[in-house]
Enzyme design. Structure first.
Site, PDB file in Angstrom:
ATOM      1  N   ALA A 249      50.731  55.648  10.491  1.00 44.52           N
ATOM      2  CA  ALA A 249      50.951  56.941  11.135  1.00 44.52           C
ATOM      3  C   ALA A 249      51.023  56.810  12.655  1.00 44.52           C
ATOM      4  CB  ALA A 249      49.836  57.912  10.739  1.00 44.52           C
ATOM      5  N   HIS A 250      51.300  57.920  13.315  1.00 45.91           N
ATOM      6  CA  HIS A 250      51.515  57.937  14.762  1.00 45.91           C
ATOM      7  C   HIS A 250      50.279  57.462  15.535  1.00 45.91           C
ATOM      8  CE1 HIS A 250      50.018  61.986  13.642  1.00 45.91           C
ATOM      9  NE2 HIS A 250      49.326  61.890  14.746  1.00 45.91           N
ATOM     10  N   ASN A 251      50.562  56.719  16.594  1.00 45.31           N
ATOM     11  CA  ASN A 251      49.564  56.224  17.562  1.00 45.31           C
ATOM     12  C   ASN A 251      48.671  55.115  17.029  1.00 45.31           C
ATOM     13  OD1 ASN A 251      50.527  58.347  19.176  1.00 45.31           O
ATOM     14  ND2 ASN A 251      48.856  59.692  18.599  1.00 45.31           N
TER      15      ASN A 251
END
Length: 328
Positions: A249-251
């Site tokens: 997922a993001h980051n």
């Protein structure tokens, strides 16, 4: 290494006055002459950037931030020193989403590009081998001795290093990829993350203006999905090997020399150390820190930080010796 983001166009001449209007904040000062450069995380923000403080777990980073302007809540405002200017909102992340979209008006647009190129590939990329029906966007850079399989799409400004092997039916956008990287069939790299705020009437999307950065000597398995960052970047460091059907997922930031087996899922903003091994179907919750040399057994559910040199198993994941003793 710091990479300049070539994928999102930022508005020019944004003043703090404009941001207060976006946040519906009334202030004694009008700030019409206070020019802002960008919105960034606490650890990346410079003096002319606006940033945000939304959780007590980031109080140590708050002390070190260079930014003079902090979006926060009344409850957390006491952690902000008097040398900073704080702007109080009810929900920090919704405020940040509005400000991010104001800085980057096209940040919520993740539609396909309608100017993808499939002609003159051999002429423009003489040292690259292409399969059938490959589409490229503008300013794509692909290093020598690389290959791209059938039906793959690489969108504008993506950078791919030397000696890379991109499989068939792969989609790559908003990404910078190192040397000697293999991305196997069906992978999707650089899509927007699953970031939104639930609302009864209309869910509010969260802009994702970060990138995916993949280091050297990395293998990405079939049907992996790797989301780009929201404000920071999603990073997979050198010498990592990811099995099939992994979701990042993001980051998320993954250190060097990690081995991640099939169907592992990472929630947003977790940081994984170096030399980490994760067994199949394990899940890593968001905003966690997994230390160096950690081993996580297959099927485990990680819901809290794990220190260096630890082996864990189970749900919730715990020291593997303790787990075995409890389940004899």
């Amino acid at each position: 290494m710091i990479y300049k983001n070539p994928f999102f166009k930022k508005k020019n001449n944004i003043y703090l006055f404009d941001i207060l209007k976006v946040l519906s904040i009334e202030s004694k000062k009008n700030y019409k002459n206070t020019l802002l450069n960008d919105i960034k995380n606490l650890d990346q923000a410079d003096t002319n950037d606006i940033t945000f403080f939304h959780s007590i777990k980031y109080k140590d980073i708050l002390k070190l931030t260079k930014s003079k302007f902090i979006i926060t809540t009344a409850k957390l405002s006491n952690f902000v020193t008097k040398s900073k200017t704080k702007f109080i909102v009810d929900n920090v992340l919704i405020g940040v989403a509005k400000v991010s979209e104001f800085f980057y008006p096209n940040s919520l647009n993740d539609q396909f590009e309608n100017k993808l190129l499939k002609t003159n590939l051999k002429k423009n990329y003489r040292n690259v081998q292409f399969g059938l029906n490959v589409l490229l966007g503008k300013n794509v850079k692909i290093g020598k001795n690389s290959s791209v399989g059938h039906n793959s799409i690489i969108e504008s400004n993506v950078v791919i290093g030397d000696n890379c092997n991109i499989g068939s039916n792969v989609i790559i956008k908003k990404s910078i990829i190192g040397k000697n990287v293999s991305i196997l069939d069906g992978a999707v790299i650089g899509k927007k993350g699953f970031g939104f705020f639930p609302n009864r009437n209309a869910n509010i999307r969260y802009p994702h203006i970060g990138m995916v950065i993949i280091g050297n000597n990395v293998e990405i398995g079939c049907n992996n999905t790797i989301d780009r960052g929201s404000l920071s970047n999603t990073i997979i460091s050198d010498n990592c090997f990811l099995d099939n059907q992994v979701h990042i997922a993001h980051n998320v930031k993954i250190g060097k020399n990690c081995i991640i087996t099939g169907q592992v899922g990472f929630a947003g903003s977790s940081t994984i150390g170096n030399n980490v091994m994760i067994g199949g179907q394990a899940g890593i919750s968001g905003h966690l820190k997994i230390g160096n040399n950690v081993k996580i057994a297959g099927g485990s559910g990680v819901i809290k930080n794990i220190p260096d040199n630890t082996k864990v198993m189970g749900y919730p994941a715990k020291d593997i010796k303790k787990f075995i003793m409890e389940n004899k």
